[in-house]
Design a protein around this motif. Structure first.
Motif, PDB file in Angstrom:
ATOM      1  N   TRP A  83       0.807  -1.228   0.000  1.00  0.00           N
ATOM      2  CA  TRP A  83       0.000   0.000   0.000  1.00  0.00           C
ATOM      3  C   TRP A  83       0.836   1.272   0.000  1.00  0.00           C
ATOM      4  O   TRP A  83       0.294   2.368   0.141  1.00  0.00           O
ATOM      5  CB  TRP A  83      -0.959  -0.004   1.198  1.00  0.00           C
TER       6      TRP A  83
ATOM      7  N   THR B  46       2.505   4.479  -1.333  1.00  0.00           N
ATOM      8  CA  THR B  46       2.109   5.358  -2.432  1.00  0.00           C
ATOM      9  C   THR B  46       3.268   6.280  -2.814  1.00  0.00           C
ATOM     10  O   THR B  46       4.294   6.326  -2.130  1.00  0.00           O
ATOM     11  CB  THR B  46       0.906   6.211  -2.027  1.00  0.00           C
TER      12      THR B  46
ATOM     13  N   ASP C  89       3.152   9.332  -2.410  1.00  0.00           N
ATOM     14  CA  ASP C  89       3.201  10.236  -1.262  1.00  0.00           C
ATOM     15  C   ASP C  89       4.213   9.724  -0.244  1.00  0.00           C
ATOM     16  O   ASP C  89       5.022  10.488   0.298  1.00  0.00           O
ATOM     17  CB  ASP C  89       1.807  10.332  -0.647  1.00  0.00           C
TER      18      ASP C  89
ATOM     19  N   GLU D 216       0.496   0.153  -5.045  1.00  0.00           N
ATOM     20  CA  GLU D 216      -0.197   1.443  -5.143  1.00  0.00           C
ATOM     21  C   GLU D 216       0.676   2.513  -5.779  1.00  0.00           C
ATOM     22  O   GLU D 216       0.188   3.348  -6.553  1.00  0.00           O
ATOM     23  CB  GLU D 216      -0.685   1.892  -3.759  1.00  0.00           C
ATOM     24  N   ALA D 217       1.959   2.507  -5.461  1.00  0.00           N
ATOM     25  CA  ALA D 217       2.861   3.482  -6.077  1.00  0.00           C
ATOM     26  C   ALA D 217       2.956   3.244  -7.579  1.00  0.00           C
ATOM     27  O   ALA D 217       2.963   4.187  -8.379  1.00  0.00           O
ATOM     28  CB  ALA D 217       4.249   3.403  -5.435  1.00  0.00           C
TER      29      ALA D 217
ATOM     30  N   GLN E 232      -0.258   4.530  -9.323  1.00  0.00           N
ATOM     31  CA  GLN E 232      -0.309   5.979  -9.518  1.00  0.00           C
ATOM     32  C   GLN E 232       0.687   6.432 -10.572  1.00  0.00           C
ATOM     33  O   GLN E 232       0.381   7.304 -11.390  1.00  0.00           O
ATOM     34  CB  GLN E 232      -0.047   6.725  -8.211  1.00  0.00           C
TER      35      GLN E 232
END
Length: 365
Positions: free
Chosen positions: A118, A120, A122, A266-267, A270
Motif C-alpha cells: 500500500w 504510495t 506520497d 499502489e505506487a 499511480q
C-alpha cells in the motif's frame, strides 16, 4: 551446406573455428576461477547513516580533502538497484564524482515485500525522500542540499523539488522522463500514453497481483530490444569470455539487470496512471498526497542530462523539461549513448562527472 560456409575457404573456416575453440576453453577456465565476490557491484566504500522501513541511506567516504560544502543526494529509480551508478571501480559515476570533490549520499530503496503493498508516491516522495533530505540538512547544518535524480528517480526529484523548493540548492536530472506523451516510444505506448487504460489496465493488474513482480518488469524492458538484449549478447558471449576483464564486465551487468525489486502496488498504479496515461506532470494536474506539483516552482538552477540514443527515455521526453521550469538558470547537455551507456560508457564516464562537478561548483555560493 550453410550459405556462410559456402562463402569461406575451408582453411579460413578452420582457422576461425580453432580460434573460437581456444577462446571458449580459456573462457571456461576463467569461469571456473570466479567467485561471487569477484562480480560484486557497488564497491565504493560507504556507510549506512539512516534507515527507514526498507530504505537505506548511504554516505560515501570522501576521496579528496577539499570538497564541495553542499552534499549531493542521488535518487535512483525504484525498478532497479541503484548501484548501476557504482558498477565497478573503473566505471563508477559515484567514484568519479568523489574524486572531483563532491560529497555523495545515495538512497537504496531496498526490496518491497507484501507488507509494502500500500505504499504510495506520497510515501516515497513526501516521506522517504523528504526525511533523507532533512537528515542530510541537519547533519551538515544546511538549509538546502543538491539533488541528482536518475531515470524515474529524476521524475521523483522534479516532484520533490517542486513541492519543497526551499530545500533544494541545485537540481540535476539524468535520463529523466518528463513528457510521457511520446507515441513512438515502445515503453511509453505500453504504459498507455496513447490510449490510456486500453493499453494497460493497471487497476486490474494491481488488484490481482498486489506488488508488481520485478521479473515481469525486467522481461518487459528486455523485450523492447529482444534481439539485442535477449539473444545477441549471449551469441557474442563466446567472443569475450576469454578476457577476464570483459567477462567480469558482462557478469556484473547481468547481475544488475536481473536484480529487479518488486514494485509496491499502489505506487506503481499511480505512476502508470498519472504519469504515463494522463501526463499530469507537465499539465500541472499532479498531486502527490495532498500537495500539488507544478514544475514552474522549480526556481533553483537545473541541469538536465540526457542520452541521445535512449530507447527507454526518449530524448524528446527529457528535453521537454525546459518548457515548464520556472528557473532562468537552466542547462541541458546530451551524450551520444543509450540509456545504460550513461553509466558504463568509458567516454561518458570521462566527460559526465566533470560536467556535473563543474556545474555545481559554479553554483556553490
Amino acid at each position: 551446406m550453410l550459405p556462410f560456409l559456402m562463402q569461406m575457404r575451408l582453411d579460413d573456416a578452420t582457422e576461425e573455428y580453432t580460434e573460437l575453440t581456444k577462446k571458449v576453453i580459456k573462457g571456461i577456465e576463467n569461469l571456473s576461477r570466479l567467485r561471487e565476490e569477484d562480480i560484486e557491484i557497488g564497491v565504493t566504500p560507504k556507510e549506512v547513516v539512516y534507515r527507514e522501513d526498507k530504505l537505506v541511506l548511504y554516505h560515501f567516504q570522501p576521496m579528496v580533502e577539499e570538497r564541495l560544502n553542499i552534499p549531493v543526494l542521488i535518487v535512483y529509480a525504484l525498478v532497479n538497484r541503484p548501484f548501476m551508478v557504482d558498477l565497478q571501480e573503473d566505471r563508477s559515476l559515484v567514484a568519479n564524482l568523489l574524486k572531483l570533490g563532491l560529497d555523495i549520499y545515495l538512497i537504496d530503496w531496498g526490496y518491497p515485500t507484501r507488507a509494502d503493498r500500500w505504499l504510495t508516491l506520497d510515501d516515497y516522495i513526501n516521506d522517504y525522500i523528504n526525511n533523507c533530505v532533512d537528515f542530510i540538512r541537519t547533519k551538515h547544518s544546511l538549509d538546502k542540499i543538491n539533488l541528482l535524480g536518475i531515470c524515474q528517480g529524476g521524475t521523483f526529484s522534479l516532484c520533490y523539488s517542486s513541492i519543497y523548493p526551499e530545500k533544494v540548492k541545485n537540481l540535476i536530472v539524468m535520463v529523466t522522463p518528463v513528457d510521457f506523451q511520446i507515441p513512438d516510444a515502445l515503453l511509453y505506448m505500453r504504459g498507455g500514453c496513447t490510449v490510456g487504460a486500453e493499453a494497460l489496465d493497471i487497476d486490474l493488474m494491481v488488484n490481482s497481483l498486489g506488488n508488481i513482480p520485478g521479473d515481469f518488469l525486467n522481461f518487459e524492458f528486455l523485450m523492447l530490444k529482444p534481439r539485442q538484449l535477449g539473444i545477441q549478447k549471449y551469441l557474442d558471449f563466446p567472443e569475450i569470455m576469454h578476457s577476464e576483464d570483459k567477462l567480469l564486465n558482462f557478469l556484473r551487468m547481468e547481475k544488475w539487470i536481473f536484480d529487479s525489486p518488486d514494485q509496491a502496488g499502489e505506487a506503481y498504479r499511480q505512476f502508470l496512471k498519472d504519469f504515463y496515461q494522463a501526463n499530469k506532470l507537465i499539465k500541472g494536474e499532479l498531486m502527490i498526497g495532498d500537495k500539488p506539483v507544478n514544475l514552474s516552482n522549480l526556481s533553483m538552477p537545473v541541469l538536465n542530462l540526457y542520452a541521445e540514443k535512449d530507447h527507454l527515455v526518449p530524448p524528446t521526453s527529457s528535453i521537454a523539461l525546459e518548457r515548464y521550469v520556472g528557473t532562468n538558470d537552466y542547462t541541458v547537455r546530451s551524450f551520444p549513448v543509450g540509456h545504460i551507456g550513461m553509466y558504463v560508457s568509458g567516454k561518458v564516464q570521462r566527460d559526465l562527472p566533470p560536467a556535473i562537478a563543474d556545474w555545481l561548483k559554479v553554483r556553490a555560493d
